[in-house]
Design a protein around this motif. Structure first.
Motif, PDB file in Angstrom:
ATOM      1  N   ILE A   1       0.860  -1.181   0.275  1.00 45.92           N
ATOM      2  CA  ILE A   1       0.218  -0.062  -0.060  1.00 45.92           C
ATOM      3  C   ILE A   1       1.012   1.115  -0.059  1.00 45.92           C
ATOM      4  O   ILE A   1       0.676   2.222  -0.776  1.00 45.92           O
ATOM      5  CB  ILE A   1      -1.090  -0.012   1.220  1.00 45.92           C
ATOM      6  CG1 ILE A   1      -2.081  -1.100   1.078  1.00 45.92           C
ATOM      7  CG2 ILE A   1      -1.727   1.409   1.401  1.00 45.92           C
ATOM      8  CD1 ILE A   1      -2.630  -1.388   2.230  1.00 45.92           C
ATOM      9  N   GLU A   2       1.828   1.093   0.943  1.00 46.25           N
ATOM     10  CA  GLU A   2       2.751   2.517   0.763  1.00 46.25           C
ATOM     11  C   GLU A   2       3.564   2.865  -0.320  1.00 46.25           C
ATOM     12  O   GLU A   2       3.675   3.800  -0.778  1.00 46.25           O
ATOM     13  CB  GLU A   2       3.874   2.201   2.041  1.00 46.25           C
ATOM     14  CG  GLU A   2       4.546   3.569   2.468  1.00 46.25           C
ATOM     15  CD  GLU A   2       3.464   4.606   2.970  1.00 46.25           C
ATOM     16  OE1 GLU A   2       3.483   5.768   2.580  1.00 46.25           O
ATOM     17  OE2 GLU A   2       2.535   4.275   3.912  1.00 46.25           O
ATOM     18  N   ALA A   3       4.195   1.649  -0.837  1.00 48.57           N
ATOM     19  CA  ALA A   3       4.638   1.526  -2.378  1.00 48.57           C
ATOM     20  C   ALA A   3       3.975   2.267  -3.483  1.00 48.57           C
ATOM     21  O   ALA A   3       4.484   2.884  -4.260  1.00 48.57           O
ATOM     22  CB  ALA A   3       5.078   0.221  -2.647  1.00 48.57           C
ATOM     23  N   GLY A   4       2.565   1.990  -3.545  1.00 51.35           N
ATOM     24  CA  GLY A   4       1.640   2.503  -4.613  1.00 51.35           C
ATOM     25  C   GLY A   4       1.006   3.686  -4.306  1.00 51.35           C
ATOM     26  O   GLY A   4       0.364   4.385  -5.112  1.00 51.35           O
ATOM     27  N   ALA A   5       1.058   4.241  -3.172  1.00 47.64           N
ATOM     28  CA  ALA A   5       0.069   5.370  -2.856  1.00 47.64           C
ATOM     29  C   ALA A   5       0.679   6.841  -3.369  1.00 47.64           C
ATOM     30  O   ALA A   5      -0.243   7.465  -3.666  1.00 47.64           O
ATOM     31  CB  ALA A   5       0.254   5.749  -1.013  1.00 47.64           C
ATOM     32  N   GLY A   6       2.042   6.777  -3.711  1.00 50.53           N
ATOM     33  CA  GLY A   6       2.197   8.013  -4.391  1.00 50.53           C
ATOM     34  C   GLY A   6       2.196   8.316  -5.738  1.00 50.53           C
ATOM     35  O   GLY A   6       2.776   9.032  -6.267  1.00 50.53           O
ATOM     36  N   ARG A   7       1.477   7.290  -6.583  1.00 52.38           N
ATOM     37  CA  ARG A   7       1.552   7.422  -7.915  1.00 52.38           C
ATOM     38  C   ARG A   7       0.577   8.366  -8.399  1.00 52.38           C
ATOM     39  O   ARG A   7      -0.220   8.819  -7.329  1.00 52.38           O
ATOM     40  CB  ARG A   7       0.899   5.951  -8.420  1.00 52.38           C
ATOM     41  CG  ARG A   7       1.968   4.815  -8.273  1.00 52.38           C
ATOM     42  CD  ARG A   7       1.409   3.491  -8.570  1.00 52.38           C
ATOM     43  NE  ARG A   7       0.262   3.218  -7.738  1.00 52.38           N
ATOM     44  CZ  ARG A   7      -0.391   2.238  -7.953  1.00 52.38           C
ATOM     45  NH1 ARG A   7      -0.414   1.304  -9.136  1.00 52.38           N
ATOM     46  NH2 ARG A   7      -1.419   1.636  -6.814  1.00 52.38           N
ATOM     47  N   THR A   8       0.664   8.728  -9.660  1.00 47.61           N
ATOM     48  CA  THR A   8      -0.345   9.738 -10.242  1.00 47.61           C
ATOM     49  C   THR A   8      -1.836   9.373 -10.402  1.00 47.61           C
ATOM     50  O   THR A   8      -2.081   7.995  -9.997  1.00 47.61           O
ATOM     51  CB  THR A   8       0.027  10.041 -11.689  1.00 47.61           C
ATOM     52  OG1 THR A   8      -0.183   8.779 -12.414  1.00 47.61           O
ATOM     53  CG2 THR A   8       1.628  10.360 -12.013  1.00 47.61           C
ATOM     54  N   ALA A   9      -2.558  10.180 -10.407  1.00 43.24           N
ATOM     55  CA  ALA A   9      -4.252   9.688 -10.518  1.00 43.24           C
ATOM     56  C   ALA A   9      -4.603   8.803 -11.574  1.00 43.24           C
ATOM     57  O   ALA A   9      -5.215   7.842 -11.346  1.00 43.24           O
ATOM     58  CB  ALA A   9      -4.964  10.948 -10.525  1.00 43.24           C
ATOM     59  N   ALA A  10      -3.987   9.155 -12.626  1.00 35.97           N
ATOM     60  CA  ALA A  10      -4.131   7.941 -13.825  1.00 35.97           C
ATOM     61  C   ALA A  10      -3.558   6.574 -13.517  1.00 35.97           C
ATOM     62  O   ALA A  10      -4.326   5.888 -13.892  1.00 35.97           O
ATOM     63  CB  ALA A  10      -3.308   8.675 -15.227  1.00 35.97           C
ATOM     64  N   GLU A  11      -2.593   6.637 -12.850  1.00 35.60           N
ATOM     65  CA  GLU A  11      -1.923   5.263 -12.472  1.00 35.60           C
ATOM     66  C   GLU A  11      -2.929   4.619 -11.697  1.00 35.60           C
ATOM     67  O   GLU A  11      -3.223   3.508 -11.691  1.00 35.60           O
ATOM     68  CB  GLU A  11      -0.529   5.373 -12.066  1.00 35.60           C
ATOM     69  CG  GLU A  11       0.311   5.744 -13.124  1.00 35.60           C
ATOM     70  CD  GLU A  11       1.876   6.058 -12.675  1.00 35.60           C
ATOM     71  OE1 GLU A  11       2.917   5.781 -13.197  1.00 35.60           O
ATOM     72  OE2 GLU A  11       1.987   6.447 -11.316  1.00 35.60           O
TER      73      GLU A  11
END
Length: 257
Positions: free
Chosen positions: A90-100
């Motif tokens: 969860i932590e690894a993916g939280a900072g992605r762009t809105a589109a991602e």
């Protein structure tokens, strides 16, 4: 209709899966409105942004999908390698762009629906191990996914609130929460109280007991609409609008895990 060890009927998985698809589409419609700044704003969950919530929804689709694999093959396939691995994903993916984030929620949701639709009636009867422990029928899996989608839609901290939850979700969910909270494995220090779910017309009110029988008049009863009761029990509201008899403060519900 099959029942689980608590005696609660297992929701029809095919019917529930259709509701999962519908609810996922509604959550995606909300996520489509977010830009990169919006997904970095706080959610209603302490310490989590909207990006954390959306990532969790996507990873949950994969995790429940692993339990679908267990049900289909009989090969033990846990939801997560460990709680630490779950949190790290969860932590690894939280900072992605809105589109991602949006694409992740959409694609994992579609894959879950396709995978679940392939299970046979016999496979839905197979036992799997849920995250909260104890073996249960695989027929519960679509409901667990529906629970995640509807609750975390609220957590995105937009216009969608517990009042938007459909009654086909809130009334069974209230019964399930009462049963879960009555299990001393999960709630060793909970007070006993009852829950009175009030319909608008008052013709079909239902009572559920937490660590007590529904008819036990010796413990307090908390009254209100099923959506408001569920929101309070799982920490999505402070209980405003609920009533307690005899008059006094709301009891402290067990921690929702």
């Amino acid at each position: 209709m099959a029942t689980d060890p608590s005696g609660i009927p297992v929701p029809d998985p095919t019917e529930t899966l259709a509701r999962v698809v519908e609810s996922t589409a509604q959550l995606i419609a909300t996520a489509e409105q977010f830009d990169d700044a919006a997904v970095r704003e706080p959610s209603l969950l302490p310490g989590w942004t909207r990006g954390h919530v959306l990532t969790h929804v996507a990873r949950n689709a994969e995790a429940v999908g692993r339990l679908l694999t267990w049900a289909a093959t009989g090969e033990e396939t846990p939801m997560y390698a460990s709680p630490e691995a779950r949190d790290a994903e969860i932590e690894a993916g939280a900072g992605r762009t809105a589109a991602e984030l949006l694409a992740d929620v959409r694609l994992t949701g579609e894959h879950f629906a396709v995978q679940a639709a392939r299970l046979t009636e016999e496979q839905w009867q197979n036992e799997i191990m849920g995250r909260r422990g104890g073996k249960q029928q695989a027929g519960w899996l679509p409901w667990w996914r529906l629970e995640e989608i509807l609750i975390h839609h609220v957590d995105l901290n937009v216009a969608y609130s517990p009042a938007h939850w459909p009654e086909y979700f809130t009334e069974p969910e209230l019964q399930m929460i009462a049963a879960r909270f009555s299990n001393p494995v999960f709630t060793p220090e909970s007070p006993a109280f009852r829950l009175l779910s009030e319909d608008e017309d008052g013709t079909d009110d239902r009572v559920y007991g937490v660590l007590c029988a529904p008819e036990d008049a010796g413990v307090p009863i908390v009254r209100g609409p099923s959506a408001a009761l569920v929101a309070w029990l799982i920490g999505r509201s402070n209980g405003d609008g609920l009533n307690v008899e005899p008059h006094g403060p709301l009891p402290q519900p067990p921690a929702w895990k």
